[in-house]
Write an enzyme that holds these catalytic residues in place. Sequence first.
Site, mmCIF file in Angstrom:
data_model
loop_
_atom_site.group_PDB
_atom_site.id
_atom_site.type_symbol
_atom_site.label_atom_id
_atom_site.label_comp_id
_atom_site.label_asym_id
_atom_site.label_seq_id
_atom_site.Cartn_x
_atom_site.Cartn_y
_atom_site.Cartn_z
ATOM 1 N N ASP A 1 0.836 -1.197 0.000
ATOM 2 C CA ASP A 1 0.000 0.000 0.000
ATOM 3 C C ASP A 1 0.870 1.246 0.000
ATOM 4 O OD1 ASP A 1 -2.724 1.355 0.573
ATOM 5 O OD2 ASP A 1 -1.415 2.143 2.139
ATOM 6 N N TYR A 27 3.122 9.744 0.164
ATOM 7 C CA TYR A 27 4.166 9.055 0.934
ATOM 8 C C TYR A 27 5.560 9.308 0.364
ATOM 9 C CZ TYR A 27 0.313 6.237 2.893
ATOM 10 O OH TYR A 27 -0.840 5.800 3.499
ATOM 11 N N LYS A 67 -2.660 6.269 -4.020
ATOM 12 C CA LYS A 67 -3.776 7.143 -3.660
ATOM 13 C C LYS A 67 -3.563 8.552 -4.212
ATOM 14 C CE LYS A 67 -3.820 4.755 0.809
ATOM 15 N NZ LYS A 67 -2.396 4.383 0.840
ATOM 16 N N HIS A 77 -7.439 9.500 -1.352
ATOM 17 C CA HIS A 77 -6.783 9.341 -0.059
ATOM 18 C C HIS A 77 -7.638 9.853 1.105
ATOM 19 C CE1 HIS A 77 -2.483 9.063 1.764
ATOM 20 N NE2 HIS A 77 -3.392 8.707 2.642
#
Length: 268
Positions: A48, A53, A82, A115
């Site tokens: 994921d 990120y 996302k 997200h």
Amino acid sequence: MAITANDRFILQNGHPIPNIGLGTAGLKGDEAERIFYSAIKKGYRLIDSAASYGNEEQVGSAVQRAVRDGIVDREDLFIVTKVWRTEMGYDKARDSIKNSLDKMGLEYIDLVLIHWPGETDDINLDTWKALEKKYDEDGKFRAIGVSNFEQSQLRHLLEHAEVAPMVNQYQSYPGDNRDDLLLFCQQQGIVSMAYSPINRGQLDSIVLLDDLAEKHHKTPAQVALRWALQRGIIPIPKTSRITRLDENMNIFDFELTEEEMDQLKALG
């Protein structure tokens, strides 16, 4: 409830999704790629990620390396990313998806999520329309869904979407059950995925988890992950320690009783 590491949930469109995965928030750089590659070697099949990120390149590199080394076939992996809050809206979301594909360097991404919900239902729907369009037009990703959406926000999407969300990813752990949201998702055929399923490692103070861990010869984290699985939730624990990869995956050789499941549920 006999559950194995090879079992899969089935999304609304028929695609299988692994029943446990690796969360990657906060993991970046060469060390992150090493962890991702090690996870795949140890049997993780769901990774994921997210645009926010900053590790999509490392996820893509680890996937490509694992496939090249013959560890796994690409179609056996399930890669998630996302669309971040600043990329909400039709045009921005389409650009975000393209950027994610470019950074990962993969032919396709298995699941793309919104997200976080935006400030209005309209912006959520506008963003969702971009995901629907990309999902339908070129096969660059296999499934679409949302993250951190509550029931009211999901209802609005379901009322207006052409393609229903297939996954809702949200925080859940013993003491933060989210039972109502889980039940709603199950009723709508939406698979639930839990981030922070061990509450960022802050479970040691829960006496019940300690007792159940001792009884089953497991750790409190393993009990929490098993609890998620038996509820029908895909847990995606994050770790920056390769030794923890084995621990988090080692949850398929024991089973919580109905009474134990109810005791854990009562924490919330």
